[in-house]
Design a protein around this motif. Structure first.
Motif, PDB file in Angstrom:
ATOM      1  N   LEU A 388       6.523   6.271  10.912  1.00  0.00           N
ATOM      2  CA  LEU A 388       6.061   7.554  10.376  1.00  0.00           C
ATOM      3  C   LEU A 388       5.952   7.507   8.853  1.00  0.00           C
ATOM      4  N   PHE A 389       6.920   6.875   8.214  1.00  0.00           N
ATOM      5  CA  PHE A 389       6.886   6.763   6.756  1.00  0.00           C
ATOM      6  C   PHE A 389       5.669   5.971   6.293  1.00  0.00           C
ATOM      7  N   VAL A 390       5.382   4.847   6.953  1.00  0.00           N
ATOM      8  CA  VAL A 390       4.236   4.016   6.573  1.00  0.00           C
ATOM      9  C   VAL A 390       2.933   4.774   6.764  1.00  0.00           C
ATOM     10  N   VAL A 391       2.777   5.438   7.914  1.00  0.00           N
ATOM     11  CA  VAL A 391       1.542   6.174   8.197  1.00  0.00           C
ATOM     12  C   VAL A 391       1.336   7.299   7.191  1.00  0.00           C
ATOM     13  N   LEU A 392       2.391   8.076   6.922  1.00  0.00           N
ATOM     14  CA  LEU A 392       2.262   9.199   5.990  1.00  0.00           C
ATOM     15  C   LEU A 392       1.994   8.718   4.567  1.00  0.00           C
ATOM     16  N   LEU A 393       2.671   7.660   4.146  1.00  0.00           N
ATOM     17  CA  LEU A 393       2.454   7.136   2.798  1.00  0.00           C
ATOM     18  C   LEU A 393       1.033   6.609   2.640  1.00  0.00           C
ATOM     19  N   ALA A 394       0.554   5.849   3.636  1.00  0.00           N
ATOM     20  CA  ALA A 394      -0.799   5.304   3.550  1.00  0.00           C
ATOM     21  C   ALA A 394      -1.848   6.418   3.543  1.00  0.00           C
ATOM     22  N   ALA A 395      -1.659   7.413   4.398  1.00  0.00           N
ATOM     23  CA  ALA A 395      -2.609   8.532   4.434  1.00  0.00           C
ATOM     24  C   ALA A 395      -2.604   9.284   3.110  1.00  0.00           C
ATOM     25  N   TRP A 396      -1.421   9.493   2.519  1.00  0.00           N
ATOM     26  CA  TRP A 396      -1.332  10.192   1.234  1.00  0.00           C
ATOM     27  C   TRP A 396      -2.037   9.416   0.126  1.00  0.00           C
ATOM     28  N   LEU A 397      -1.837   8.088   0.103  1.00  0.00           N
ATOM     29  CA  LEU A 397      -2.478   7.267  -0.921  1.00  0.00           C
ATOM     30  C   LEU A 397      -3.997   7.304  -0.792  1.00  0.00           C
ATOM     31  N   ILE A 398      -4.505   7.258   0.432  1.00  0.00           N
ATOM     32  CA  ILE A 398      -5.952   7.296   0.619  1.00  0.00           C
ATOM     33  C   ILE A 398      -6.512   8.658   0.244  1.00  0.00           C
ATOM     34  N   LEU A 399      -5.820   9.726   0.612  1.00  0.00           N
ATOM     35  CA  LEU A 399      -6.277  11.062   0.234  1.00  0.00           C
ATOM     36  C   LEU A 399      -6.274  11.239  -1.284  1.00  0.00           C
ATOM     37  N   MET A 400      -5.285  10.668  -1.947  1.00  0.00           N
ATOM     38  CA  MET A 400      -5.213  10.773  -3.402  1.00  0.00           C
ATOM     39  C   MET A 400      -6.335   9.992  -4.078  1.00  0.00           C
ATOM     40  N   SER A 401      -6.745   8.883  -3.483  1.00  0.00           N
ATOM     41  CA  SER A 401      -7.749   8.022  -4.112  1.00  0.00           C
ATOM     42  C   SER A 401      -9.167   8.287  -3.619  1.00  0.00           C
ATOM     43  N   HIS A 402      -9.332   9.196  -2.657  1.00  0.00           N
ATOM     44  CA  HIS A 402     -10.663   9.549  -2.140  1.00  0.00           C
ATOM     45  C   HIS A 402     -10.809  11.071  -2.232  1.00  0.00           C
ATOM     46  N   SER A 403     -11.234  11.541  -3.366  1.00  0.00           N
ATOM     47  CA  SER A 403     -11.339  12.988  -3.569  1.00  0.00           C
ATOM     48  C   SER A 403     -12.370  13.575  -2.620  1.00  0.00           C
ATOM     49  N   GLY A 404     -12.047  14.731  -2.079  1.00  0.00           N
ATOM     50  CA  GLY A 404     -12.951  15.407  -1.160  1.00  0.00           C
ATOM     51  C   GLY A 404     -12.823  14.983   0.289  1.00  0.00           C
ATOM     52  N   SER A 405     -11.953  14.018   0.581  1.00  0.00           N
ATOM     53  CA  SER A 405     -11.782  13.559   1.966  1.00  0.00           C
ATOM     54  C   SER A 405     -10.921  14.539   2.750  1.00  0.00           C
ATOM     55  N   ARG A 406     -11.243  14.686   4.039  1.00  0.00           N
ATOM     56  CA  ARG A 406     -10.468  15.574   4.905  1.00  0.00           C
ATOM     57  C   ARG A 406      -9.305  14.816   5.527  1.00  0.00           C
ATOM     58  N   LEU A 407      -8.283  15.552   5.917  1.00  0.00           N
ATOM     59  CA  LEU A 407      -7.072  14.932   6.440  1.00  0.00           C
ATOM     60  C   LEU A 407      -7.311  14.257   7.791  1.00  0.00           C
ATOM     61  N   MET A 443      -2.684  -2.727   8.480  1.00  0.00           N
ATOM     62  CA  MET A 443      -2.964  -3.610   9.615  1.00  0.00           C
ATOM     63  C   MET A 443      -1.965  -4.757   9.659  1.00  0.00           C
ATOM     64  N   PHE A 444      -1.644  -5.322   8.492  1.00  0.00           N
ATOM     65  CA  PHE A 444      -0.644  -6.393   8.409  1.00  0.00           C
ATOM     66  C   PHE A 444       0.699  -5.904   8.946  1.00  0.00           C
ATOM     67  N   TRP A 445       1.097  -4.714   8.498  1.00  0.00           N
ATOM     68  CA  TRP A 445       2.367  -4.134   8.959  1.00  0.00           C
ATOM     69  C   TRP A 445       2.326  -3.871  10.463  1.00  0.00           C
ATOM     70  N   GLY A 446       1.226  -3.302  10.938  1.00  0.00           N
ATOM     71  CA  GLY A 446       1.134  -2.953  12.346  1.00  0.00           C
ATOM     72  C   GLY A 446       1.184  -4.144  13.268  1.00  0.00           C
ATOM     73  N   ARG A 447       0.637  -5.279  12.824  1.00  0.00           N
ATOM     74  CA  ARG A 447       0.640  -6.457  13.697  1.00  0.00           C
ATOM     75  C   ARG A 447       2.030  -7.054  13.837  1.00  0.00           C
ATOM     76  N   LEU A 448       2.787  -7.102  12.738  1.00  0.00           N
ATOM     77  CA  LEU A 448       4.108  -7.713  12.794  1.00  0.00           C
ATOM     78  C   LEU A 448       5.175  -6.750  13.289  1.00  0.00           C
ATOM     79  N   GLY A 449       4.994  -5.467  13.046  1.00  0.00           N
ATOM     80  CA  GLY A 449       5.974  -4.499  13.510  1.00  0.00           C
ATOM     81  C   GLY A 449       6.969  -4.151  12.418  1.00  0.00           C
ATOM     82  N   ALA A 450       7.512  -2.966  12.540  1.00  0.00           N
ATOM     83  CA  ALA A 450       8.405  -2.437  11.497  1.00  0.00           C
ATOM     84  C   ALA A 450       9.666  -3.276  11.352  1.00  0.00           C
ATOM     85  N   LEU A 451      10.331  -3.588  12.463  1.00  0.00           N
ATOM     86  CA  LEU A 451      11.607  -4.294  12.375  1.00  0.00           C
ATOM     87  C   LEU A 451      11.436  -5.683  11.795  1.00  0.00           C
ATOM     88  N   THR A 452      10.351  -6.396  12.151  1.00  0.00           N
ATOM     89  CA  THR A 452      10.134  -7.746  11.654  1.00  0.00           C
ATOM     90  C   THR A 452      10.017  -7.753  10.138  1.00  0.00           C
TER      91      THR A 452
END
Length: 476
Positions: A388-407, A443-452
């Motif tokens: 959840l932390f990774v998804v929320l952080l990544a979404a926040w960074l993309i929203l911050m760097s892409h003005s006008g984008s919808r959630l 994608m790198f994170w998702g392939r290896l998994g959080a615990l790894t």
């Protein structure tokens, strides 16, 4: 001191013989064996081997995809090559290029190889190569292979690895044969061969890449059935497939297999029926389609949503309830030790069982006359929290760097990358360079998994000698 000197010697500049000639082969062999076979003086932890190995493969894949002859016309730029290589190695399927139009036949073959390596796992391939060379596989590499496959016992890992490769080969060849027989009249016998092989591998590895461009994959019933079967089998996981193959002789399926099959069927039916209802209401994209056809399309999309990435229905045309359902399916993902990603069905099942056990006042999570180790519940909670932390952080960074984008499209894209799914509402093409790099890391994170990754980044902690007194805090 001696180990430090020995380690520095391996990474020193290339030595020369008396005649002045360099010895690159010997130095490369030492470094190669040090990484994969293990160093008794300073072994690399298994999780770190997986992280480093996937990173090195991404670099190599990027460099290969940048070569002339890969892209049609001009070679791929570094960011296009990096994004494509990571998407293939993580078996995601998101792309900032049109694979059918922007890659030559040779480039598509390279992409196919990267998908296969990403699906099977580079540690599996490394072990097979070493066995063919007659080399001994160290215990650390067996542990790394267990982490790569999501297994627990390293005892019979080498025998299982051979079965894995044999099973993968047979399943993909069978799927390719069925697709070729069906597609040979549509696309011609010669072209249908490569199309069948590429999409059989892409479907079984849950990659989601296709060679049909903007037209999308064929959506006739037989094509969807074959692709759905390959996706379903690839998403079950290696332990489940191995258990099912020996089931007639052992007469008993493991608890993991029974839980996995049960959760998979519940998610499949929930997704299929939920999207069927969502697209049958006013504003649905399938109102003009007959109900049997609508049911087939929605069930295929339910199978594909759990990390495969093939779009039987244009995702941007789906009603908001269906897109929300797809987000949930993608986030849960496929089974552990499978070709897919997400938090996995195992994590989802453990969390649900723990919640149910707590509601009933049980001392631990229980199912089918068995209790789950409390450490499994803690691991599942850790995976969910970090994800959840990774998804929320990544979404926040993309929203911050892409003005006008919808959630909603940004969140959909990030979860698709995290779950290595590949479904997209079309926002991938609008990503700037910073957004592309964020999706690559996800994608790198998702392939290896959080615990790894967490274990690879964390330092080894000494044994705790002091236990502090407990004090409650308020929750809920």
């Amino acid at each position: 001191m001696e180990s430090d000197l020995a380690l520095a010697k391996d990474f020193a500049p290339l030595t020369r013989t008396d005649s002045g000639s360099a010895q690159p082969a010997k130095v490369f062999k030492n470094r190669f064996n040090r990484f994969f076979l293990g160093d008794k003086r300073r072994p690399l932890p298994p999780p770190l081997r997986l992280v480093t190995g996937l990173g090195l493969l991404a670099v190599v894949g990027t460099l290969i995809l940048m070569l002339p002859g890969i892209g049609r016309g001009d070679p791929l730029s570094w960011n296009e090559a990096l994004f494509t290589a990571m998407s293939a190695l993580s078996v995601t399927g998101l792309s900032i290029i049109q694979v059918a139009d922007d890659l030559t036949l040779f480039g598509q073959i390279v992409l196919l190889i990267l998908i296969q390596i990403g699906g099977v796992g580079f540690m599996v391939l490394a072990v097979v190569v070493f066995q063919l060379m007659g080399r001994r596989i160290s215990l650390l590499n067996r542990l790394a292979l267990c982490n790569s496959l999501g297994l627990i016992d390293p005892g019979a890992i080498l025998a299982l690895t051979r079965k894995v490769l044999l099973s993968v080969t047979l399943i993909e060849l069978g799927g390719a044969l069925l697709l070729w027989v069906h597609w040979r009249d549509l696309y011609g016998p010669d072209r249908a061969i490569f199309l069948a092989i590429f999409h059989a591998v892409s479907a079984f590895c849950n990659a989601g890449f296709d060679l049909f461009g903007t037209t999308g994959i064929p959506t006739d019933n037989l094509s969807l059935t074959i692709l759905a079967a390959l996706i379903f089998i690839g998403g079950l996981g290696i332990p489940v497939l191995s258990d099912l193959l020996t089931w007639p002789r052992s007469h008993r399926l493991s608890l993991h297999t029974r839980i996995t099959l049960g959760v998979v069927m519940v998610l499949l039916c929930t997704g299929g029926i939920g999207m069927f209802l969502g697209e049958s209401l006013s504003g649905g994209s399938l109102l003009e389609v007959s109900w049997p056809r609508r049911l087939g399309l929605t069930f295929f999309q339910s199978v594909s949503a759990r990390t495969a990435g093939f779009a039987g229905i244009p995702i941007q045309d789906l009603a908001p309830p269906s897109q929300l359902l797809l987000i949930a399916l993608m986030f849960i993902g496929a089974a552990p030790a499978s070709m897919g990603g997400g938090i996995t069905t195992g994590t989802f099942a453990v969390l649900v069982l723990a919640l149910w056990g707590y509601a009933r006042g049980l001392p631990s999570a229980q199912i089918a006359g068995r209790s789950l180790d409390p450490s499994m519940v803690r691991k599942a909670a850790a995976v969910l929290t970090v994800s959840l932390f990774v998804v929320l952080l990544a979404a926040w960074l993309i929203l911050m760097s892409h003005s006008g984008s919808r959630l909603d499209p940004v969140l959909f894209e990030v979860i698709s990358a995290f779950a290595t799914c590949g479904l997209s509402t079309g926002f991938t093409a609008d990503l700037n360079l910073f957004g592309q790099l964020i999706i690559v890391l996800v994608m790198f994170w998702g392939r290896l998994g959080a615990l790894t990754i967490v274990l690879a980044l964390a330092q080894q902690q000494p044994r705790q000698l002091v236990i502090y007194p407990e004090e409650p805090i308020l929750i809920g």
